[in-house]
Design an enzyme around this catalytic site. Sequence first.
Site, PDB file in Angstrom:
ATOM      1  N   LYS A  95       0.845  -1.182   0.000  1.00 49.38           N
ATOM      2  CA  LYS A  95       0.000   0.000   0.000  1.00 49.38           C
ATOM      3  C   LYS A  95       0.887   1.239   0.000  1.00 49.38           C
ATOM      4  O   LYS A  95       1.917   1.282   0.697  1.00 49.38           O
ATOM      5  CB  LYS A  95      -0.899  -0.013   1.232  1.00 49.38           C
ATOM      6  N   SER A 135      -9.592  -0.575   7.495  1.00 49.98           N
ATOM      7  CA  SER A 135      -9.117  -0.426   6.121  1.00 49.98           C
ATOM      8  C   SER A 135      -8.344  -1.608   5.565  1.00 49.98           C
ATOM      9  O   SER A 135      -7.940  -1.597   4.404  1.00 49.98           O
ATOM     10  CB  SER A 135      -8.266   0.844   5.995  1.00 49.98           C
ATOM     11  N   SER A 155      -9.495   1.819   3.143  1.00 50.54           N
ATOM     12  CA  SER A 155      -8.700   2.591   2.205  1.00 50.54           C
ATOM     13  C   SER A 155      -7.674   1.767   1.440  1.00 50.54           C
ATOM     14  O   SER A 155      -7.016   2.266   0.532  1.00 50.54           O
ATOM     15  CB  SER A 155      -7.964   3.693   2.971  1.00 50.54           C
TER      16      SER A 155
END
Length: 512
Positions: free
Chosen positions: A85, A184, A160
Amino acid sequence: MSTPVSAPLTSTDAAELGRLLAAGEVSSAEVTQAYLDRIQATDGDLGAYLHVDADAALAAAGEIDAARAKGEELGPLAGIPLALKDVVVTEGVPTTSGSKILEGWRPPYDATVAARLKAAGTVLLGKTNMDEFAMGSSTENSAYKVTRNPWDHDRIPGGSSGGSSAAVAGSLAPWAIGTDTGGSIRQPAAVTGLVGHKPTYGSVSRFGLIAFSSSLDQAGPMTRTVLDAALLHEAIGGHDPLDSTSIDAPVGVLAEAARRGAEGDLTGLRVGVVTELGGDGHTDGYEPGVLARFAEAVALLEGMGAEVRQVSCPAFDLALPAYYLIAPSEASSNLARFDGVRYGLRVGDDGSRDLDEVMALTREQGFGPEVKRRIILGTYALSSGYYEAYYGQAQKVRTLITRDFTSAWDDVDVLVSPTSPTVAWPVGARVDDPIAMYAADLCTLPASLAGLPAISVPCGLSDGLPVGFQVMAPALADDRCYTVAAALEAAQDSARGHRFLDGLATPAGGAA
């Protein structure tokens, strides 16, 4: 020359890839190239990655292959590709946190998570898309692109960490690292049919994670199987002196816990179904299909010997408003560092403006609307005259939630709930309704606020879309999450005759 394997490399679990690599049946370069080819062919539709460096990935894979050929002792993860990420700082690799204010920034150091994965010999495929500064539940808040769900390209992949979830579910990476502040990792895992684990707060280093909410942020694995998640967690976990909140305790034997769970014997395990998270009288906002799959999964646990009972945690009903005061308050402080002075975007610095004007212009153009919304909310909650009424009260609610968990552990070993009240919704459906967007985290927020470990594991489909099952455990009892999740995974795979993701139709038209 290595021997080709019958199954496509990009549909092979990470643990199996590790075995094939160790046995010399495939090379890291071959595995890496297979994923790079798939990224090239399909990511134009999914939008999972923000940055891919094929040359660097193949060079790293070649180094692992050369070391293996020399007979050097390598770890179980060596040569397996990985996606990170874009909130994880990586030396020399663009790291934006999904924001224009950091566009083009190449950090001079590695986050501890990135450093440990590099030391383990994993091969970085690239950095995945995300909601800007991890603020969102759909990956529509990225400053760069919208990511789409591999199960249905017209739907969101969660957030996210939606870039990571789309990459793994779409077979653009065998596994990935996400971060979880209020859900997330778990929520995107749930809506894309993955396993996603939020570790105990402080058990995985936050050093080098671009901060959203410092008392909540945690990095963790997003994978195809429970065993893969445990293996990846073991690689990144453990004490880090660079993180002042790091717990000085061993990470535990998580892979062994997963293997034990897969044997399917949960005799004596006490499982608590949280009444407030989709239970009797608390079903508003929960889709019937989600509740049905959840009930079926609970029945499977009971069939493996678990003792199931209802547990009431009244303060959980207040988790959503408490979180959306605490997290924005911490964000308003953390994001003050992005001012256009030291690094990143700088707007209006033409000599005609003073520093305050440059900072204001930079933040106006550099931050997206959701980030601005949360900064304003957090600043207001911390302001003189309102601090005690808002932030102070939210912290008291956080204490009540922790007490509810503590009380529950007297009667049960784990708590369970749906991971998300709904399946993935259509792209654009909630962008103008922040409250509806925030409601996606109803089930994941309590464990985040209490700093406890929690895992999401697939538990079937509703209207053809994945549903997630959440297992929560006491602090540092991450192994319980893996045991229960692996038992459920094995029981479901046995019942359907194949792994959960095997039937996923991918952008390339084949089986994932």
